[in-house]
Design a protein around this motif. Structure first.
Motif, PDB file in Angstrom:
ATOM      1  N   ASP A  46      10.164  -4.903   8.162  1.00  0.00           N
ATOM      2  CA  ASP A  46       9.504  -4.125   9.210  1.00  0.00           C
ATOM      3  C   ASP A  46       8.563  -3.068   8.645  1.00  0.00           C
ATOM      4  O   ASP A  46       7.552  -2.751   9.271  1.00  0.00           O
ATOM      5  N   ASN A  49       5.274  -4.775   8.476  1.00  0.00           N
ATOM      6  CA  ASN A  49       4.743  -5.323   9.725  1.00  0.00           C
ATOM      7  C   ASN A  49       4.707  -4.352  10.898  1.00  0.00           C
ATOM      8  O   ASN A  49       4.117  -4.667  11.925  1.00  0.00           O
ATOM      9  N   ARG A  50       5.301  -3.210  10.761  1.00  0.00           N
ATOM     10  CA  ARG A  50       5.350  -2.270  11.879  1.00  0.00           C
ATOM     11  C   ARG A  50       3.965  -1.709  12.198  1.00  0.00           C
ATOM     12  O   ARG A  50       3.052  -1.751  11.380  1.00  0.00           O
TER      13      ARG A  50
END
Length: 169
Positions: A46, A49-50
């Motif tokens: 994450d 990709n956040r």
């Protein structure tokens, strides 16, 4: 430099949002989202990709630019003609200049309230001058966008480097 990267990003999104066909923007492009150099991040954590919402604050100018382009696209059906026949009837390209693309959309295309639309993308780092036939209302110039018009111009206009000009009659 970073300012030039932002200009390139705005121009790239302007091309997507003022072209025919279905436009697609990946989540976070309006925030200058980065994945830290990871080009294939499907299996990354994450942290990669956040969406970092602080980037909206840091790049408010990019966010507002793209927001206004989306608004123009929604308000003007000439950018969403439904078939090739309509595109061939209403859209005409300028004679190409190296590093630029220009076209007009004419005849209240697809029921648009703008009778004539002029779009010019200048990917060069220096300004390019184009000739205007008649008086035009400029809706996008350099990094400014106002769907009701920033200014009017006739004769010729210099399009700054790495930017889009959008005008209408």
């Amino acid at each position: 430099d970073y300012i030039q990267i932002k200009r390139m990003h705005k121009l790239a999104k302007a091309v997507v949002l003022t072209s025919q066909g279905t436009s697609f923007l990946h989540a976070g492009v309006e925030l200058l989202r980065t994945k830290g150099g990871e080009h294939n991040s499907y299996n990354k954590p994450d942290e990669v990709n956040r969406i970092d919402w602080q980037r909206k604050v840091d790049h408010q100018d990019v966010f507002e630019y793209i927001q206004k382009l989306i608004m123009i696209r929604k308000q003007h059906p000439a950018f969403r003609m439904r078939n090739g026949e309509a595109v061939r009837k209403h859209l005409s390209f300028f004679e190409p200049k190296p590093g630029s693309v220009g076209f007009t959309i004419s005849g209240n295309a697809n029921g648009d309230s703008w009778k004539e639309i002029l779009v010019y993308y200048n990917a060069n780092t220096i300004a390019d001058t184009i000739t205007l036939n008649g008086e035009w209302t400029i809706a996008a110039f350099d990094d400014k966008i106002d769907p009701s018009g920033i200014m009017t111009s006739s004769g010729s206009i210099g399009v700054p480097g790495v930017s889009m000009l959008l005008a209408f009659q």
